[in-house]
Scaffold this motif. Structure first.
Motif, PDB file in Angstrom:
ATOM      1  N   VAL A 169       1.277  -0.773   0.407  1.00 55.78           N
ATOM      2  CA  VAL A 169       0.067  -0.232   0.269  1.00 55.78           C
ATOM      3  C   VAL A 169       1.150   2.054  -0.245  1.00 55.78           C
ATOM      4  CG1 VAL A 169      -2.137   1.597   0.998  1.00 55.78           C
ATOM      5  CG2 VAL A 169      -1.843  -1.612   1.540  1.00 55.78           C
ATOM      6  N   GLU A 170       1.728   1.322   0.603  1.00 58.35           N
ATOM      7  CA  GLU A 170       2.723   2.118   0.969  1.00 58.35           C
ATOM      8  C   GLU A 170       3.325   2.653  -0.784  1.00 58.35           C
ATOM      9  OE1 GLU A 170       3.624   4.505   2.959  1.00 58.35           O
ATOM     10  OE2 GLU A 170       1.771   3.821   4.905  1.00 58.35           O
ATOM     11  N   GLU A 171       3.395   1.532  -1.265  1.00 55.36           N
ATOM     12  CA  GLU A 171       4.676   1.980  -2.800  1.00 55.36           C
ATOM     13  C   GLU A 171       2.971   2.470  -3.912  1.00 55.36           C
ATOM     14  OE1 GLU A 171       7.002   2.414  -5.876  1.00 55.36           O
ATOM     15  OE2 GLU A 171       7.294   1.972  -4.090  1.00 55.36           O
ATOM     16  N   ARG A 172       1.854   2.248  -3.499  1.00 60.65           N
ATOM     17  CA  ARG A 172       0.906   3.095  -4.139  1.00 60.65           C
ATOM     18  C   ARG A 172       0.932   3.485  -3.494  1.00 60.65           C
ATOM     19  NH1 ARG A 172      -1.372  -2.623  -4.386  1.00 60.65           N
ATOM     20  NH2 ARG A 172      -2.431  -2.334  -2.119  1.00 60.65           N
ATOM     21  N   ILE A 173       0.760   4.056  -2.764  1.00 66.04           N
ATOM     22  CA  ILE A 173       0.629   5.903  -2.167  1.00 66.04           C
ATOM     23  C   ILE A 173       1.414   6.993  -2.606  1.00 66.04           C
ATOM     24  CG2 ILE A 173       0.832   7.625  -0.150  1.00 66.04           C
ATOM     25  CD1 ILE A 173      -0.682   5.449   1.774  1.00 66.04           C
ATOM     26  N   ARG A 174       2.950   6.152  -2.900  1.00 68.11           N
ATOM     27  CA  ARG A 174       4.260   6.515  -2.771  1.00 68.11           C
ATOM     28  C   ARG A 174       3.746   7.150  -4.377  1.00 68.11           C
ATOM     29  NH1 ARG A 174       7.983   6.869  -6.520  1.00 68.11           N
ATOM     30  NH2 ARG A 174       8.121   4.501  -6.681  1.00 68.11           N
ATOM     31  N   ARG A 175       3.077   6.288  -5.350  1.00 67.77           N
ATOM     32  CA  ARG A 175       3.391   6.368  -7.084  1.00 67.77           C
ATOM     33  C   ARG A 175       1.848   8.002  -7.323  1.00 67.77           C
ATOM     34  NH1 ARG A 175       3.481   0.639  -7.632  1.00 67.77           N
ATOM     35  NH2 ARG A 175       1.598   0.599  -7.074  1.00 67.77           N
ATOM     36  N   VAL A 231       6.740  14.163 -18.569  1.00 69.45           N
ATOM     37  CA  VAL A 231       7.772  14.045 -18.599  1.00 69.45           C
ATOM     38  C   VAL A 231       8.505  14.042 -16.660  1.00 69.45           C
ATOM     39  CG1 VAL A 231      10.094  15.157 -18.079  1.00 69.45           C
ATOM     40  CG2 VAL A 231       8.834  15.466 -20.894  1.00 69.45           C
ATOM     41  N   LEU A 232       7.757  15.023 -16.230  1.00 70.02           N
ATOM     42  CA  LEU A 232       8.320  14.672 -14.588  1.00 70.02           C
ATOM     43  C   LEU A 232       7.789  13.714 -13.969  1.00 70.02           C
ATOM     44  CD1 LEU A 232       7.421  18.463 -13.522  1.00 70.02           C
ATOM     45  CD2 LEU A 232       9.746  17.216 -13.869  1.00 70.02           C
ATOM     46  N   GLN A 233       5.999  12.802 -14.311  1.00 69.90           N
ATOM     47  CA  GLN A 233       5.874  11.472 -13.473  1.00 69.90           C
ATOM     48  C   GLN A 233       5.899  10.690 -14.250  1.00 69.90           C
ATOM     49  OE1 GLN A 233       2.226  11.126 -14.554  1.00 69.90           O
ATOM     50  NE2 GLN A 233       2.207   9.232 -13.420  1.00 69.90           N
ATOM     51  N   TRP A 234       7.263  10.593 -15.646  1.00 70.63           N
ATOM     52  CA  TRP A 234       7.763   9.129 -15.489  1.00 70.63           C
ATOM     53  C   TRP A 234       9.204   9.495 -14.587  1.00 70.63           C
ATOM     54  CZ3 TRP A 234      12.795  10.484 -17.663  1.00 70.63           C
ATOM     55  CH2 TRP A 234      13.454   9.364 -18.155  1.00 70.63           C
ATOM     56  N   TYR A 235      10.025  10.954 -14.596  1.00 65.01           N
ATOM     57  CA  TYR A 235      11.186  11.039 -14.368  1.00 65.01           C
ATOM     58  C   TYR A 235      11.173  10.655 -12.402  1.00 65.01           C
ATOM     59  CZ  TYR A 235      15.353  12.765 -12.553  1.00 65.01           C
ATOM     60  OH  TYR A 235      17.176  13.613 -12.020  1.00 65.01           O
ATOM     61  N   GLY A 237       8.977   9.025 -11.817  1.00 62.45           N
ATOM     62  CA  GLY A 237       8.925   7.445 -11.120  1.00 62.45           C
ATOM     63  C   GLY A 237      10.064   6.571 -11.110  1.00 62.45           C
ATOM     64  N   VAL A 238      11.231   7.419 -11.773  1.00 57.92           N
ATOM     65  CA  VAL A 238      12.906   6.801 -12.083  1.00 57.92           C
ATOM     66  C   VAL A 238      12.984   6.776 -10.847  1.00 57.92           C
ATOM     67  CG1 VAL A 238      14.192   5.931 -12.555  1.00 57.92           C
ATOM     68  CG2 VAL A 238      12.376   6.109 -14.121  1.00 57.92           C
ATOM     69  N   ARG A 242      13.457  12.414  -2.214  1.00 56.71           N
ATOM     70  CA  ARG A 242      12.876  11.849  -0.774  1.00 56.71           C
ATOM     71  C   ARG A 242      11.769  11.838  -0.244  1.00 56.71           C
ATOM     72  NH1 ARG A 242      17.614  12.105   3.603  1.00 56.71           N
ATOM     73  NH2 ARG A 242      18.568  10.819   1.872  1.00 56.71           N
ATOM     74  N   SER A 243      10.923  13.751  -0.454  1.00 51.87           N
ATOM     75  CA  SER A 243      10.315  14.463   0.136  1.00 51.87           C
ATOM     76  C   SER A 243       8.854  14.108  -0.325  1.00 51.87           C
ATOM     77  CB  SER A 243      10.201  15.899  -0.127  1.00 51.87           C
ATOM     78  OG  SER A 243      10.068  15.832  -1.538  1.00 51.87           O
ATOM     79  N   LEU A 244       9.052  13.118  -1.767  1.00 50.45           N
ATOM     80  CA  LEU A 244       7.590  12.505  -2.455  1.00 50.45           C
ATOM     81  C   LEU A 244       7.466  11.136  -1.137  1.00 50.45           C
ATOM     82  CD1 LEU A 244       7.463  13.099  -6.247  1.00 50.45           C
ATOM     83  CD2 LEU A 244       6.531  13.613  -4.467  1.00 50.45           C
ATOM     84  N   THR A 245       8.089  10.375  -0.498  1.00 49.52           N
ATOM     85  CA  THR A 245       8.006   9.502   0.294  1.00 49.52           C
ATOM     86  C   THR A 245       7.127   9.990   1.023  1.00 49.52           C
ATOM     87  OG1 THR A 245      10.281   8.420  -1.065  1.00 49.52           O
ATOM     88  CG2 THR A 245       9.306   7.335   1.149  1.00 49.52           C
ATOM     89  N   PRO A 246       6.183   8.931   1.461  1.00 47.75           N
ATOM     90  CA  PRO A 246       4.632   9.922   2.251  1.00 47.75           C
ATOM     91  C   PRO A 246       5.685   9.268   3.669  1.00 47.75           C
ATOM     92  CG  PRO A 246       4.001   8.691   0.651  1.00 47.75           C
ATOM     93  CD  PRO A 246       5.188   8.435   0.406  1.00 47.75           C
ATOM     94  N   GLN A 247       5.330   9.650   4.509  1.00 48.56           N
ATOM     95  CA  GLN A 247       5.785   9.117   6.171  1.00 48.56           C
ATOM     96  C   GLN A 247       4.390   8.150   6.579  1.00 48.56           C
ATOM     97  OE1 GLN A 247       8.306   8.943   6.886  1.00 48.56           O
ATOM     98  NE2 GLN A 247       9.663  10.151   5.243  1.00 48.56           N
ATOM     99  N   PRO A 248       4.920   7.202   7.466  1.00 51.45           N
ATOM    100  CA  PRO A 248       3.395   6.397   7.835  1.00 51.45           C
ATOM    101  C   PRO A 248       3.229   7.529   9.140  1.00 51.45           C
ATOM    102  CG  PRO A 248       5.150   4.812   7.951  1.00 51.45           C
ATOM    103  CD  PRO A 248       6.150   6.149   6.666  1.00 51.45           C
TER     104      PRO A 248
END
Length: 248
Positions: A169-175, A231-235, A237-238, A242-248
């Motif tokens: 679920v955390e991976e889907r939240i990150r995407r 372009v940003l979504q692709w970049y 995504g790869v 760090r700020s885009l990774t949700p914190q539990p």
């Protein structure tokens, strides 16, 4: 509402700043002024963009103001032992506690300033999708973090599993966070392109050269925003920041 300490309701408690309501009104007024000016200058022969562009823009602004009014007086969040209901400006959505993965307080997008809440509360379902919990923010609640912590603690016995994070679920939240951030910047790019195209269009009018307002002010910014967002979504995504990774 009590319901064993879980039941509560979040409604508008504090009035929004005057600028939050005045600014949309000024935009609508300016749109109507522009409609009159364009109609007078072109006499109805300014092409398809000149004829229906300003009215469509004015209608969109009126709808935006109506949405703001509905958000202020209709939108709210209700919590019961059965689950959470988020009543938006138009429609409502309800989640049972078994469908809720987490509830998180997050900072509002940059640029909102004092004209909007700075901390918003979102519900994440078990699929990793994010939904806004209306009025559960720092305008209507003194301490959103403490409120959400108390709510999660009170609701723990009603859930079939704990509030522990799940990697899938955390991976889907990150995407989802990557996608939202990319298209937010795509929107910024479209607005920036629109300002540039306004200057270009004005320059064409001043110099007497053919002007294509619909192409310059609508089509070009839209294409630029879509291209930048993709372009940003692709970049990201790869290589996600760090700020885009949700914190539990």
């Amino acid at each position: 509402m009590d319901e064993g300490g879980v039941g509560r309701e979040y409604r508008r408690r504090r009035r929004p700043p005057l600028a939050y309501l005045v600014l949309p009104g000024l935009l609508v007024m300016n749109a109507f002024i522009q409609i009159s000016r364009v109609s007078g200058d072109r006499g109805g022969d300014g092409g398809a963009g000149g004829r229906w562009g300003p009215p469509v823009f004015a209608v969109l602004l009126v709808l935006a103001v109506a949405r703001v009014a509905l958000e202020q007086f209709r939108a709210h969040t209700r919590v019961t032992t059965a689950g959470i209901t988020a009543q938006g400006p138009v429609r409502a959505r309800t989640w049972a506690w078994s469908e809720i993965y987490d509830i998180r307080v997050e900072q509002a997008p940059r640029g909102s300033g004092r004209a909007a809440p700075q901390w918003l509360t979102y519900l994440y379902d078990v699929q990793g999708r994010r939904f806004l919990l209306w009025q559960l923010n720092d305008w209507q609640v003194d301490d959103p973090y403490a409120e959400v912590a108390e709510l999660c603690l009170a609701a723990a016995p009603l859930r079939s599993y704990t509030w522990e994070p799940r990697p899938d679920v955390e991976e889907r939240i990150r995407r989802g966070a990557v996608r939202r951030r990319a298209w937010l910047w795509g929107t910024y790019g479209a607005l920036g392109s629109m300002l540039v195209m306004l200057v270009v269009s004005f320059g064409l009018v001043v110099t007497g050269r053919p002007d294509h307002p619909f192409l310059l002010i609508v089509c070009v910014p839209l294409a630029a925003g879509v291209a930048l967002g993709a372009v940003l979504q692709w970049y990201w995504g790869v290589r996600p920041p760090r700020s885009l990774t949700p914190q539990p």
